[in-house]
Design an enzyme around this catalytic site. Sequence first.
Site, PDB file in Angstrom:
ATOM      1  CE  LYS A 157      -0.273   3.662  14.611  1.00 36.72           C
ATOM      2  NZ  LYS A 157       0.757   3.398  14.240  1.00 36.72           N
TER       3      LYS A 157
ATOM      4  N   GLY B 183       4.560   5.754  14.450  1.00 37.38           N
ATOM      5  CA  GLY B 183       5.142   5.422  16.174  1.00 37.38           C
ATOM      6  C   GLY B 183       3.900   4.421  16.583  1.00 37.38           C
TER       7      GLY B 183
ATOM      8  N   GLY C 182       0.813   1.781  17.857  1.00 40.32           N
ATOM      9  CA  GLY C 182       0.052   1.658  18.201  1.00 40.32           C
ATOM     10  C   GLY C 182      -0.849   1.921  19.750  1.00 40.32           C
ATOM     11  N   PRO C 183      -0.561   1.371  20.652  1.00 42.65           N
ATOM     12  CG  PRO C 183      -0.055  -0.468  21.596  1.00 42.65           C
ATOM     13  CD  PRO C 183       0.641   0.242  20.385  1.00 42.65           C
TER      14      PRO C 183
ATOM     15  CB  VAL D 299       1.526   6.975  18.344  1.00 45.05           C
ATOM     16  CG1 VAL D 299       0.788   8.465  17.376  1.00 45.05           C
ATOM     17  CG2 VAL D 299       3.145   7.787  18.779  1.00 45.05           C
ATOM     18  N   GLY D 300      -1.306   5.911  18.364  1.00 43.95           N
ATOM     19  CA  GLY D 300      -2.577   6.026  18.693  1.00 43.95           C
ATOM     20  C   GLY D 300      -3.336   5.660  19.751  1.00 43.95           C
TER      21      GLY D 300
ATOM     22  CD  GLU E  87     -14.091   0.993   6.044  1.00 44.41           C
ATOM     23  OE1 GLU E  87     -14.381  -0.321   6.137  1.00 44.41           O
ATOM     24  OE2 GLU E  87     -15.103   2.022   6.115  1.00 44.41           O
TER      25      GLU E  87
ATOM     26  CB  CYS F  45      -9.469  -5.454   4.651  1.00 46.79           C
ATOM     27  SG  CYS F  45     -10.507  -4.715   3.773  1.00 46.79           S
TER      28      CYS F  45
ATOM     29  CD  GLU G  86      -9.151 -10.071   8.493  1.00 50.54           C
ATOM     30  OE1 GLU G  86      -8.386  -9.680   9.608  1.00 50.54           O
ATOM     31  OE2 GLU G  86      -8.768  -9.930   7.473  1.00 50.54           O
TER      32      GLU G  86
HETATM   33  P1  NAD Z   1      -3.875  -3.287  13.322  1.00 45.71           P
HETATM   34  O1  NAD Z   1      -4.567  -3.738  13.461  1.00 45.71           O
HETATM   35  O2  NAD Z   1      -2.938  -4.168  14.528  1.00 45.71           O
HETATM   36  O3  NAD Z   1      -2.998  -2.221  13.366  1.00 45.71           O
HETATM   37  C1  NAD Z   1      -4.181  -0.871  12.639  1.00 45.71           C
HETATM   38  C2  NAD Z   1      -3.142   0.539  13.079  1.00 45.71           C
HETATM   39  O4  NAD Z   1      -4.046   0.657  14.490  1.00 45.71           O
HETATM   40  C3  NAD Z   1      -1.580   0.623  13.303  1.00 45.71           C
HETATM   41  O5  NAD Z   1      -1.569   1.605  12.132  1.00 45.71           O
HETATM   42  C4  NAD Z   1      -1.519   0.657  14.010  1.00 45.71           C
HETATM   43  O6  NAD Z   1      -0.399   0.979  14.826  1.00 45.71           O
HETATM   44  C5  NAD Z   1      -3.035   1.314  15.345  1.00 45.71           C
HETATM   45  N1  NAD Z   1      -3.468   0.347  16.185  1.00 45.71           N
HETATM   46  C6  NAD Z   1      -3.097  -0.536  17.153  1.00 45.71           C
HETATM   47  N2  NAD Z   1      -3.411  -0.533  17.601  1.00 45.71           N
HETATM   48  C7  NAD Z   1      -3.904  -0.020  18.684  1.00 45.71           C
HETATM   49  C8  NAD Z   1      -4.173   0.615  19.772  1.00 45.71           C
HETATM   50  N3  NAD Z   1      -4.359   0.305  20.637  1.00 45.71           N
HETATM   51  N4  NAD Z   1      -4.621   2.332  19.357  1.00 45.71           N
HETATM   52  C9  NAD Z   1      -4.661   2.921  18.358  1.00 45.71           C
HETATM   53  N5  NAD Z   1      -3.850   2.858  17.605  1.00 45.71           N
HETATM   54  C10 NAD Z   1      -3.675   1.303  17.523  1.00 45.71           C
HETATM   55  O7  NAD Z   1      -3.792  -3.665  12.338  1.00 45.71           O
HETATM   56  P2  NAD Z   1      -2.865  -4.293  10.859  1.00 45.71           P
HETATM   57  O8  NAD Z   1      -2.186  -5.642  11.183  1.00 45.71           O
HETATM   58  O9  NAD Z   1      -2.034  -3.068  10.380  1.00 45.71           O
HETATM   59  O10 NAD Z   1      -3.469  -4.564   9.695  1.00 45.71           O
HETATM   60  C11 NAD Z   1      -3.959  -6.060   9.141  1.00 45.71           C
HETATM   61  C12 NAD Z   1      -5.667  -5.721  10.090  1.00 45.71           C
HETATM   62  O11 NAD Z   1      -6.091  -4.725   9.183  1.00 45.71           O
HETATM   63  C13 NAD Z   1      -6.693  -6.773   9.001  1.00 45.71           C
HETATM   64  O12 NAD Z   1      -7.614  -7.717  10.114  1.00 45.71           O
HETATM   65  C14 NAD Z   1      -7.715  -6.171   8.009  1.00 45.71           C
HETATM   66  O13 NAD Z   1      -8.673  -7.029   7.955  1.00 45.71           O
HETATM   67  C15 NAD Z   1      -8.002  -5.032   8.311  1.00 45.71           C
HETATM   68  N6  NAD Z   1      -8.164  -4.251   7.336  1.00 45.71           N
HETATM   69  C16 NAD Z   1      -8.836  -3.610   7.262  1.00 45.71           C
HETATM   70  C17 NAD Z   1      -9.260  -2.892   6.272  1.00 45.71           C
HETATM   71  C18 NAD Z   1     -10.926  -2.550   5.888  1.00 45.71           C
HETATM   72  O14 NAD Z   1     -11.326  -1.599   5.252  1.00 45.71           O
HETATM   73  N7  NAD Z   1     -11.915  -2.996   6.358  1.00 45.71           N
HETATM   74  C19 NAD Z   1      -8.215  -2.192   5.030  1.00 45.71           C
HETATM   75  C20 NAD Z   1      -7.199  -2.657   5.393  1.00 45.71           C
HETATM   76  C21 NAD Z   1      -6.854  -3.836   6.961  1.00 45.71           C
END
Ligand code: NAD
Length: 469
Positions: free
Chosen positions: A168, A199, A201-202, A204-205, A243, A277, A375
């Site tokens: 996803k 889709g 996150g809340p 499909v995730g 991550e 990140c 962050e």
């Molecule tokens: P996000 O947490 O909003 O979303 C990441 C993914 O998770 C998306 O696909 C989203 O749809 C899904 N998601 C959101 N809520 C969910 C839930 N309740 N259940 C399951 N899935 C869910 O993050 P973002 O805004 O897309 O990305 C930015 C963040 O990612 C930053 O905090 C960044 O530091 C982090 N990041 C970390 C790394 C690493 O390797 N440590 C790499 C890249 C980005």
Amino acid sequence: MRHLYLDGAWRPSTSGESIDVINPATEELIDRVPAGTPADVEVAVAAAREAFPSWSATAPAERGRILAAAAGLIRERSDQIARIIATDMGAPYGVAMRVQTLMPAGVLASYAQLAETYDFEGGRVGNSRVLREPVGVVAAITPWNYPLHQVVCKVGAALAAGCTVVLKPSEVAPLAAFALAGIFDEVGLPAGVFNMLSGHGPVVGEALVTHPEVDMVSFTGSTGAGRRVASLAAETIKRVALELGGKSASLVLPDADLPAAAKATVANAFLNSGQTCSAWTRMIVHRDQYDEVVRLVVEAARKYTVGDPFDEATRLGPLVSAAQRDRVIRYINRGQEEGARLVAGGTDRPLERGFYVEPTVFAGVEPGMVIEQEEIFGPVLTIIPYTRGEDEAVAIANGTPYGLAGAVWAGGEQRAVEVARRLRTGQVAINGGQFNPRAPFGGYKQSGLGRELGEFGLEEYLEIKAIQL
Ligand code: NAD
């Protein structure tokens, strides 16, 4: 509207609803992807489960051959893919090509090679043979900031290990994942081995994370969402790899090469408009070198020309969305309210159109300020002075809930390595040491669980079995 990639074919979502894909440089609608549903998740997971016995029994070298072919196609189509990423995510074309396309092609090729060379069979402990077997069906959930690389880090490792996958991608900037699904289809990955559904996150995730037939969740994203994923996954005792976010330090010792440290820290903090990140967003500098470093940093920051991702002069593209731009602006306001000194950039809109933010630098930042702790995920660098010795600098570097990356700058390499050992973080670059896409990548503390890339990344997707003879 596009279709989902399920069980080896492009199929419409059961929802009929779509998510708009916006070009952050022009604010224009460029595409629509399906808002997948729990019913789509059922199809994807059933396909992955069905495909698992045969894919996990496929010779690792054959798995590697298919992944190598996919890596080859990414390289062959690098211009097209880099254009997709520059358009839906906003990275300058050069960054989209080098970091966002060619690097993941290399990562996929490295997993292809590991599938051939890794010893899945070889361990022995006394009268036991120790086997390494694929963990099963993997749900991969990825963010928008490196929309192909984050996908390949997970999917490449999982497929090489013999797992089957449901991906996803982020609902923001999802088009590179669609391109990758097309490539996997073309190179003949058997049906069900890789499935992809777009889709929210809340919806499909969470349907994936709670699904009893998913054996492992590999998540990259914000720490808040990661916390939710880990707690939901606990119900079915899934393996979870996380991550998450970061607030990494670039620690400058008094005898460091200051111009080199300033230039590289600015480059690292502003790469991908600061949406990285592992970005070094806190520069920690001794009071005696402080004014000089601030001057060098401001000089370097001014060279980050903001503009269209396809303009060759551009070094800083837009942020990915209006929401992300607004969030970064709120942090810049917050920094000023907290009493930090704005020495470059600020809240002015650099261009009429697009989600742009000026390259921004704060001096006079104190440990504990919100802009020093949280962050921001935008082109905002903070410079924090220390007055006593190395112990104080290390305490500041370690003084956030995160621990993903970092840098140490010092006259001697050995001294820098000693300081690096004291940092509670997953990676440290010494005097500008280059990023290594085969070295383990991942976080201490609230930056995550587990490692990606190279052999350590592959092993996240393996179970261990002991057979007594
Ligand atoms: P996000 O947490 O909003 O979303 C990441 C993914 O998770 C998306 O696909 C989203 O749809 C899904 N998601 C959101 N809520 C969910 C839930 N309740 N259940 C399951 N899935 C869910 O993050 P973002 O805004 O897309 O990305 C930015 C963040 O990612 C930053 O905090 C960044 O530091 C982090 N990041 C970390 C790394 C690493 O390797 N440590 C790499 C890249 C980005």
